[in-house]
Design an enzyme around this catalytic site. Sequence first.
Site, PDB file in Angstrom:
ATOM      1  N   PRO A  69       0.847  -1.206   0.000  1.00  0.00           N
ATOM      2  CA  PRO A  69       0.000   0.000   0.000  1.00  0.00           C
ATOM      3  C   PRO A  69       0.881   1.256   0.000  1.00  0.00           C
ATOM      4  O   PRO A  69       1.793   1.377   0.800  1.00  0.00           O
ATOM      5  CB  PRO A  69      -0.772  -0.110   1.320  1.00  0.00           C
ATOM      6  CG  PRO A  69      -0.658  -1.543   1.732  1.00  0.00           C
ATOM      7  CD  PRO A  69       0.641  -2.033   1.175  1.00  0.00           C
ATOM      8  N   GLU A  70       0.609   2.148  -0.928  1.00  0.00           N
ATOM      9  CA  GLU A  70       1.346   3.404  -0.984  1.00  0.00           C
ATOM     10  C   GLU A  70       0.399   4.541  -0.601  1.00  0.00           C
ATOM     11  O   GLU A  70      -0.755   4.296  -0.251  1.00  0.00           O
ATOM     12  CB  GLU A  70       1.940   3.586  -2.385  1.00  0.00           C
ATOM     13  CG  GLU A  70       2.928   2.445  -2.708  1.00  0.00           C
ATOM     14  CD  GLU A  70       3.932   2.806  -3.801  1.00  0.00           C
ATOM     15  OE1 GLU A  70       4.403   3.942  -3.804  1.00  0.00           O
ATOM     16  OE2 GLU A  70       4.221   1.946  -4.630  1.00  0.00           O
TER      17      GLU A  70
END
Length: 271
Positions: A2-3
Amino acid sequence: MPELPEVEVTRRSLADRLVGATIRHARPGKPLRWPLGCAPDSLVGRRVVALRRRGKYLLLELDAGLLLVHLGMSGSLLLANGLPEPGPHDHFDLATDRGVLRLNDPRRFGAVVFAPSADAPVAAKLLGGLGVEPLEDGFDLAAFHTGLRRRTAPIKSVLLAGDLVVGVGNIYASEALFLAGIRPTLPAARISRPRAEKLRLAIRDVLTRAVAKGGSTLRDFSNAQGEAGYFQLEAMVYDREGAPCRRCETPIRLIRQGQRATYFCPHCQKS
Ligand code: ZN
């Protein structure tokens, strides 16, 4: 992994329901990257007053203290009523009067950490070294270019380090450098002011579009409603080794920089 866009999408999808919720029960599962830092029962009765984001941390501000949530490499959050018993990868449940907030994290690099206040040492340790937020006004050309000139490392590595600007993870760094026409291996200090401005705008553009589209689908990320995002489908270079550049048809190249995969077009990103 997840960014920033995925974390921001998660925040937006949870905020309306979670703000105002009262905690009824907290159940940690297997150990995560860092300990919770308080007795789970001490959270009971506290109310969620805001849900903010700083870098890739979600900050659940409570009427006393805050919870810092990081999704690590593989984490995702779900808020729902009537959830089944926690499975083998569900490592934190925060039961509220608006439903159960559940962290699923197969690789357990994520964390839920309590801090008595935003100034507490544990919060300062996790948030203190973070650069500016790329989507906020503080990310201006003067500060960005000054920061680049002080760093001799390759620009891609500088972006990933997160101490100049946060949240430009591996996918988005490759994409933004393509849009700005900058070779990922170029030392940051050698980027001119006009090129720094191109890069700044490209970073904003890529992240804004990714947030708007709901984050990427890479690996097992899904947003809080369980819907997959689809930013990955229109990537210009990321994960496209050998495929023709969408602008010039030159095959996209893959190199490794500090153990991370970097994709670029050797024609569109000459230097
Ligand atoms: Zn090209």
